[in-house]
Scaffold this active site. Structure first.
Site, short mmCIF file in Angstrom:
data_model
loop_
_atom_site.label_atom_id
_atom_site.label_comp_id
_atom_site.label_asym_id
_atom_site.label_seq_id
_atom_site.Cartn_x
_atom_site.Cartn_y
_atom_site.Cartn_z
N CYS A 1 0.79 -1.25 0.07
CA CYS A 1 0.18 0.11 0.03
C CYS A 1 1.09 1.18 -0.08
O CYS A 1 0.31 2.39 0.10
CB CYS A 1 -0.91 -0.02 1.29
SG CYS A 1 -2.12 -1.58 1.15
N HIS B 1 -9.75 2.00 0.12
CA HIS B 1 -8.33 1.56 0.00
C HIS B 1 -7.82 1.19 -1.43
O HIS B 1 -7.96 0.19 -1.62
CB HIS B 1 -8.02 0.74 1.25
CG HIS B 1 -6.36 0.76 1.55
ND1 HIS B 1 -5.44 1.25 0.61
CD2 HIS B 1 -5.72 0.22 2.45
CE1 HIS B 1 -4.28 1.20 1.33
NE2 HIS B 1 -4.44 0.17 2.54
N PHE C 1 1.66 -3.39 3.92
CA PHE C 1 2.00 -4.88 4.58
C PHE C 1 3.60 -5.24 4.48
O PHE C 1 4.24 -4.71 3.21
CB PHE C 1 1.27 -5.76 3.55
CG PHE C 1 -0.24 -5.93 4.25
CD1 PHE C 1 -0.72 -5.26 5.30
CD2 PHE C 1 -1.20 -6.91 3.63
CE1 PHE C 1 -2.03 -5.21 5.67
CE2 PHE C 1 -2.38 -6.83 4.18
CZ PHE C 1 -2.93 -6.30 5.05
N GLU D 1 -0.97 5.11 14.08
CA GLU D 1 -1.14 6.09 13.11
C GLU D 1 -1.41 7.39 14.11
O GLU D 1 -0.41 8.30 14.13
CB GLU D 1 -1.75 6.29 11.87
CG GLU D 1 -1.46 7.49 11.09
CD GLU D 1 -1.92 7.55 9.66
OE1 GLU D 1 -1.57 8.23 8.82
OE2 GLU D 1 -2.95 6.79 9.51
N LYS E 1 -9.78 7.71 2.40
CA LYS E 1 -10.19 6.31 2.23
C LYS E 1 -11.65 6.07 2.69
O LYS E 1 -12.25 5.23 2.31
CB LYS E 1 -9.15 5.27 3.14
CG LYS E 1 -7.94 5.09 2.33
CD LYS E 1 -7.03 4.13 3.11
CE LYS E 1 -5.54 4.12 2.49
NZ LYS E 1 -5.01 5.31 2.55
N HIS F 1 -3.05 7.83 6.44
CA HIS F 1 -2.89 6.57 5.92
C HIS F 1 -4.45 6.02 6.31
O HIS F 1 -5.25 5.67 5.33
CB HIS F 1 -2.01 5.52 6.46
CG HIS F 1 -1.79 4.18 5.64
ND1 HIS F 1 -2.01 4.11 4.03
CD2 HIS F 1 -2.12 2.80 6.06
CE1 HIS F 1 -2.22 2.77 3.91
NE2 HIS F 1 -2.09 1.91 5.16
#
Length: 412
Positions: free
Chosen positions: A163, A340, A399, A314, A335, A303
């Protein structure tokens, strides 16, 4: 390393909220969700049947129909976004093709093509597999097709970091200009992972929201009732140029790329580091690279995935990085509306950050109705905010523990 300023001169987006930059941007400011029930895929017995799926997209608008049939959906999105960005930049052709490059990130590449061709192999045998299977599937093909379209013969490749792919592409493209290798770069991210195997894979690892009955409310970053992210698809592409190159041709400078910071969590395959060390490191690195103190940042495009771990970690990382200023900086997760976009997220969200700087309007985080006590900063949950800002960050975490934070500055 030369460190002259890097101009952003063109922006292009294709998302579930809109098929072009302006439609997407206005939709985001209005708090409009692009998330809906998935069309065109048999999802009988699937746990998840919603996504930020792009509908009514016609690749023939920007590609020859014959060529479009030879390109996976993710490459088609990249071509559409790149065409928008190039049109806005006013750059019809590079003066020196070897100093004009393309770097486009993708986490998955041609996932739809991969699924379809594996099914052909299983059902009809090896002779049924298309000779275009490999070129349509490989993750670098979006960059390759865009370079062919515009005649850019400089640095050309794909960044793959889950991502964070789109964000890493922008940072690496900017470095090509800083290092004196290129004068102009087309860069960003593209993804089209909404297919049966993609939905099943993320759903079975319990990463996705299962709010199938209320798609528009499913992505709810920083909310106590969040239950996972919602997949999206699309592309975000920008044109970067050296200041000298942009000014020499009279280009309109939309904003400045100011710097980046990249880290690795070295912690877990899918979960972020519990202490947020990677997120702190990349945001702090972006500030150092840009030569800015934390208090100069007015906005962060987070994010903000709507997952349990990301959102609270975060938030904690922002507090650590910005100290007391964390309570004053505006934050939003777009998002909540686009879903996403995986490897394209960093490209799309960097463009949203650039537009926020340019227009002094900050998009909201929708569906934040019951804030998680551990997520207690200002996420613009009441709607879009009109506020002039000088500097902003865009965060992407992937990831494998791949983290990138991009810093942009306004022209005023």
């Amino acid at each position: 390393m030369a460190k002259g300023r890097i101009a952003v001169t063109g922006l292009g987006m294709v998302t579930s909220v809109g098929l072009d930059t302006e439609t997407t941007w206005q939709g985001l400011l209005a708090g409009r969700s692009g998330i809906s029930r998935i069309d065109g895929i048999d999802l009988t017995d699937f746990k998840v049947v919603i996504a930020g799926q792009i509908k009514d997209f016609d690749p023939g608008v920007v590609m020859d129909p014959k060529e479009a049939r030879k390109a996976d959906r993710y490459s088609q999105f990249a071509m559409a976004a790149a065409a928008q960005a190039m049109a806005q930049s006013g750059l019809e052709a590079p003066s020196d093709p070897l100093r004009a490059g393309v770097i486009i990130g993708s986490g998955m590449g041609g996932m739809n093509t991969f699924q379809d061709q594996v099914l052909r192999l299983a059902e009809r045998g090896p002779r049924a597999v298309s000779p275009l299977f490999i070129p349509m599937t490989i993750a670098d093909m979006a960059a390759g097709l865009v370079s062919i379209r515009f005649g850019f013969r400089g640095p050309n490749f794909c960044t793959v970091s889950a991502c964070s792919s789109g964000g890493h592409a922008i940072a690496v493209a900017a470095d090509q200009i800083r290092n004196g290798v290129a004068d102009v770069m087309i860069t960003g991210g593209a993804e089209a992972g909404i297919c049966a195997v993609g939905i099943a894979g993320f759903a079975n690892m319990k990463a996705l929201s299962t709010r199938n009955e209320e798609p528009e409310r499913a992505s709810r970053p920083f909310d106590a009732e969040r239950d996972g992210f919602v997949m999206g698809e699309g592309s975000g592409i920008m044109v970067l140029e050296s200041e000298e190159h942009a000014k020499a041709r009279g280009a309109e400078i939309l904003c400045w790329y100011a710097g980046s910071g990249a880290t690795g969590d070295a912690y877990h395959m899918t979960q972020p580091d519990n202490e947020g060390l990677g997120a702190v490191g990349c945001m702090s690195g972006a500030l150092r690279d840009a030569g800015l103190p934390p208090e100069d940042i007015g906005y962060i495009n987070a994010h903000g995935t709507s997952t349990y771990f990301n959102d609270k970690i975060e938030t904690a990382a922002i507090k650590t990085t910005f100290g007391d200023h964390a309570r004053r900086v505006k934050i939003s997760s777009t998002k909540s509306m686009t879903g996403h976009l995986l490897g394209a997220a960093g490209g799309v969200e960097a463009i949203i950050t650039c537009l926020a700087l340019r227009e002094g309007k900050l998009p909201p985080t929708i569906n934040l109705e019951n804030p998680d006590p551990e997520c207690d900063l200002d996420y613009c949950s009441a709607g879009a905010v009109e506020m002039p800002i000088k500097h902003a960050l865009s965060n992407s975490f992937g990831f494998g523990g791949h983290n990138i934070s991009l810093c942009f500055s306004g022209v005023r």
